[in-house]
Design a protein around this motif. Structure first.
Motif, PDB file in Angstrom:
ATOM      1  N   GLY A 178     -32.098 -28.788 -23.931  1.00  0.00           N
ATOM      2  CA  GLY A 178     -33.177 -29.266 -23.401  1.00  0.00           C
ATOM      3  C   GLY A 178     -33.012 -29.654 -21.686  1.00  0.00           C
ATOM      4  O   GLY A 178     -33.809 -29.108 -20.863  1.00  0.00           O
ATOM      5  N   TYR A 179     -32.197 -30.344 -21.396  1.00  0.00           N
ATOM      6  CA  TYR A 179     -32.054 -30.799 -20.170  1.00  0.00           C
ATOM      7  C   TYR A 179     -31.290 -29.632 -19.175  1.00  0.00           C
ATOM      8  O   TYR A 179     -31.808 -29.597 -18.030  1.00  0.00           O
ATOM      9  CB  TYR A 179     -31.114 -31.982 -20.088  1.00  0.00           C
ATOM     10  CG  TYR A 179     -31.443 -33.161 -20.838  1.00  0.00           C
ATOM     11  CD1 TYR A 179     -32.529 -33.706 -20.504  1.00  0.00           C
ATOM     12  CD2 TYR A 179     -30.840 -33.801 -21.976  1.00  0.00           C
ATOM     13  CE1 TYR A 179     -32.891 -34.910 -21.009  1.00  0.00           C
ATOM     14  CE2 TYR A 179     -31.000 -34.593 -22.617  1.00  0.00           C
ATOM     15  CZ  TYR A 179     -32.112 -35.299 -22.198  1.00  0.00           C
ATOM     16  OH  TYR A 179     -32.739 -36.389 -22.862  1.00  0.00           O
ATOM     17  N   VAL A 180     -30.480 -28.762 -19.628  1.00  0.00           N
ATOM     18  CA  VAL A 180     -30.136 -27.527 -18.953  1.00  0.00           C
ATOM     19  C   VAL A 180     -31.666 -26.553 -18.638  1.00  0.00           C
ATOM     20  O   VAL A 180     -31.528 -26.118 -17.500  1.00  0.00           O
ATOM     21  CB  VAL A 180     -29.188 -26.877 -19.945  1.00  0.00           C
ATOM     22  CG1 VAL A 180     -28.795 -25.441 -19.066  1.00  0.00           C
ATOM     23  CG2 VAL A 180     -28.150 -27.600 -20.057  1.00  0.00           C
ATOM     24  N   PHE A 181     -32.527 -26.494 -19.573  1.00  0.00           N
ATOM     25  CA  PHE A 181     -33.517 -25.962 -19.404  1.00  0.00           C
ATOM     26  C   PHE A 181     -34.543 -26.496 -18.333  1.00  0.00           C
ATOM     27  O   PHE A 181     -34.985 -25.847 -17.505  1.00  0.00           O
ATOM     28  CB  PHE A 181     -34.348 -25.705 -20.609  1.00  0.00           C
ATOM     29  CG  PHE A 181     -35.797 -25.091 -20.721  1.00  0.00           C
ATOM     30  CD1 PHE A 181     -35.665 -23.660 -20.521  1.00  0.00           C
ATOM     31  CD2 PHE A 181     -36.994 -25.932 -20.547  1.00  0.00           C
ATOM     32  CE1 PHE A 181     -37.148 -23.272 -20.483  1.00  0.00           C
ATOM     33  CE2 PHE A 181     -38.193 -25.534 -20.307  1.00  0.00           C
ATOM     34  CZ  PHE A 181     -38.263 -23.889 -20.301  1.00  0.00           C
ATOM     35  N   VAL A 182     -34.456 -27.805 -18.454  1.00  0.00           N
ATOM     36  CA  VAL A 182     -35.418 -28.508 -17.415  1.00  0.00           C
ATOM     37  C   VAL A 182     -34.673 -28.303 -16.189  1.00  0.00           C
ATOM     38  O   VAL A 182     -35.551 -28.170 -15.015  1.00  0.00           O
ATOM     39  CB  VAL A 182     -35.480 -30.032 -17.650  1.00  0.00           C
ATOM     40  CG1 VAL A 182     -36.080 -30.851 -16.608  1.00  0.00           C
ATOM     41  CG2 VAL A 182     -36.170 -30.240 -18.865  1.00  0.00           C
ATOM     42  N   SER A 183     -33.716 -28.687 -15.779  1.00  0.00           N
ATOM     43  CA  SER A 183     -33.024 -28.236 -14.518  1.00  0.00           C
ATOM     44  C   SER A 183     -33.197 -27.085 -14.236  1.00  0.00           C
ATOM     45  O   SER A 183     -33.269 -26.813 -12.790  1.00  0.00           O
ATOM     46  CB  SER A 183     -31.434 -28.799 -14.626  1.00  0.00           C
ATOM     47  OG  SER A 183     -30.697 -27.898 -15.380  1.00  0.00           O
ATOM     48  N   ALA A 184     -32.769 -25.885 -14.665  1.00  0.00           N
ATOM     49  CA  ALA A 184     -32.973 -24.559 -14.439  1.00  0.00           C
ATOM     50  C   ALA A 184     -34.200 -23.943 -14.051  1.00  0.00           C
ATOM     51  O   ALA A 184     -34.499 -23.710 -12.971  1.00  0.00           O
ATOM     52  CB  ALA A 184     -32.508 -23.512 -15.414  1.00  0.00           C
ATOM     53  N   VAL A 185     -35.206 -24.535 -14.575  1.00  0.00           N
ATOM     54  CA  VAL A 185     -36.638 -24.486 -14.253  1.00  0.00           C
ATOM     55  C   VAL A 185     -36.972 -25.263 -13.141  1.00  0.00           C
ATOM     56  O   VAL A 185     -37.746 -24.649 -12.089  1.00  0.00           O
ATOM     57  CB  VAL A 185     -37.931 -24.745 -15.433  1.00  0.00           C
ATOM     58  CG1 VAL A 185     -39.080 -24.543 -14.884  1.00  0.00           C
ATOM     59  CG2 VAL A 185     -37.449 -24.115 -16.705  1.00  0.00           C
ATOM     60  N   THR A 186     -36.685 -26.292 -12.848  1.00  0.00           N
ATOM     61  CA  THR A 186     -36.862 -27.229 -11.790  1.00  0.00           C
ATOM     62  C   THR A 186     -36.337 -26.474 -10.433  1.00  0.00           C
ATOM     63  O   THR A 186     -36.946 -26.170  -9.448  1.00  0.00           O
ATOM     64  CB  THR A 186     -36.452 -28.615 -11.693  1.00  0.00           C
ATOM     65  OG1 THR A 186     -36.975 -29.359 -12.924  1.00  0.00           O
ATOM     66  CG2 THR A 186     -36.876 -29.319 -10.606  1.00  0.00           C
ATOM     67  N   ALA A 187     -35.158 -26.060 -10.487  1.00  0.00           N
ATOM     68  CA  ALA A 187     -34.413 -25.674  -9.334  1.00  0.00           C
ATOM     69  C   ALA A 187     -34.876 -24.352  -9.157  1.00  0.00           C
ATOM     70  O   ALA A 187     -35.134 -23.730  -8.009  1.00  0.00           O
ATOM     71  CB  ALA A 187     -32.875 -25.236  -9.751  1.00  0.00           C
TER      72      ALA A 187
END
Length: 238
Positions: A178-187
């Motif tokens: 989930g954190y990888v998803f959050v960082s990818a979407v934000t970036a």
């Protein structure tokens, strides 16, 4: 394959089916979402970059030429060391996940620290290598050095990509997709917004894409590293 395996082996397991379903969904949904969002951002990136180049005053032919030089030549060479260094993150996943499974967070921390050092120095070496020999590689591979300046300015992103890949692999091994998803979407969102603002400026045009690329990967790396530090140090006991 997993479904067939589950059907054939479910009578042998003593684990609650609800727990199995929850664990599968906790992994599958973020991976599915990440794939969808990444593809959508890639499509939007191509469209917005061409739109920005035309808005900066270039003709459609000039915009197509610059985009081709950037994506076809500069980014192809840039991704060569990135692909090689990505194997470090892949190789650490089973080791970290095994340590997490037995609750040995000190081992996770040790492996992560060593891997991060290797990723950092590997990224530095790749960055310097491309900075000094990027033009030679373009000449060798494509017999074309028109995108040499683009490649030179884009080389800092290699370091951030390496750190992002490794830290993302560690989070994945810890079951924190989930954190990888959050960082990818934000970036990705920041990449698109900065590209709209920078690529449309006449003095930057295609180099606005280079800057937004560096911003994208650096932010993704910082977010991933933050979560890695938070979860590893928070669960370690000395």
């Amino acid at each position: 394959i997993l479904a067939v395996w589950y059907i054939l082996s479910k009578r042998k397991t003593t684990t609650c089916r609800d727990n199995i379903r929850k664990e599968i969904l906790d992994i599958a949904i973020p991976i599915w979402g990440l794939s969808v969002i990444t593809s959508a951002i890639a499509v939007a990136d191509t469209s917005l970059l061409r739109w920005g180049l035309i808005r900066s005053g270039l003709t459609e032919t000039e915009a197509r030429y610059l985009y081709g030089a950037y994506s076809g030549y500069a980014m192809t060479v840039l991704n060569l060391p990135v692909g090689l260094l990505a194997t470090l993150g892949v190789s650490v996943v089973p080791i970290v996940s095994g340590a997490v499974a037995v609750g040995n967070m000190l081992r996770v921390r040790s492996i992560t620290r060593k891997g991060m050092i290797l990723s950092f120095f590997g990224g530095i070496c790749a960055t310097l290598g491309l900075a000094f020999f990027g033009e030679f590689m373009l000449k060798l591979l494509f017999n074309n050095t028109a995108s040499a300046k683009m490649l030179l300015l884009a080389t800092p992103s290699v370091l951030f990509i390496c750190l992002m890949q490794f830290s993302g692999a560690v989070l994945q091994a810890m079951g924190k997709m989930g954190y990888v998803f959050v960082s990818a979407v934000t970036a990705g969102i920041i990449k698109l917004l900065s590209e709209i603002l920078l690529a449309s400026r006449p003095e930057l045009n295609i180099y606005g894409a280079v800057v937004s690329n560096i911003a994208c990967y650096s932010i993704a790396a910082i977010i991933n590293l933050y979560y890695v530090k938070k979860h590893i140090e928070g669960r370690c006991s000395f």
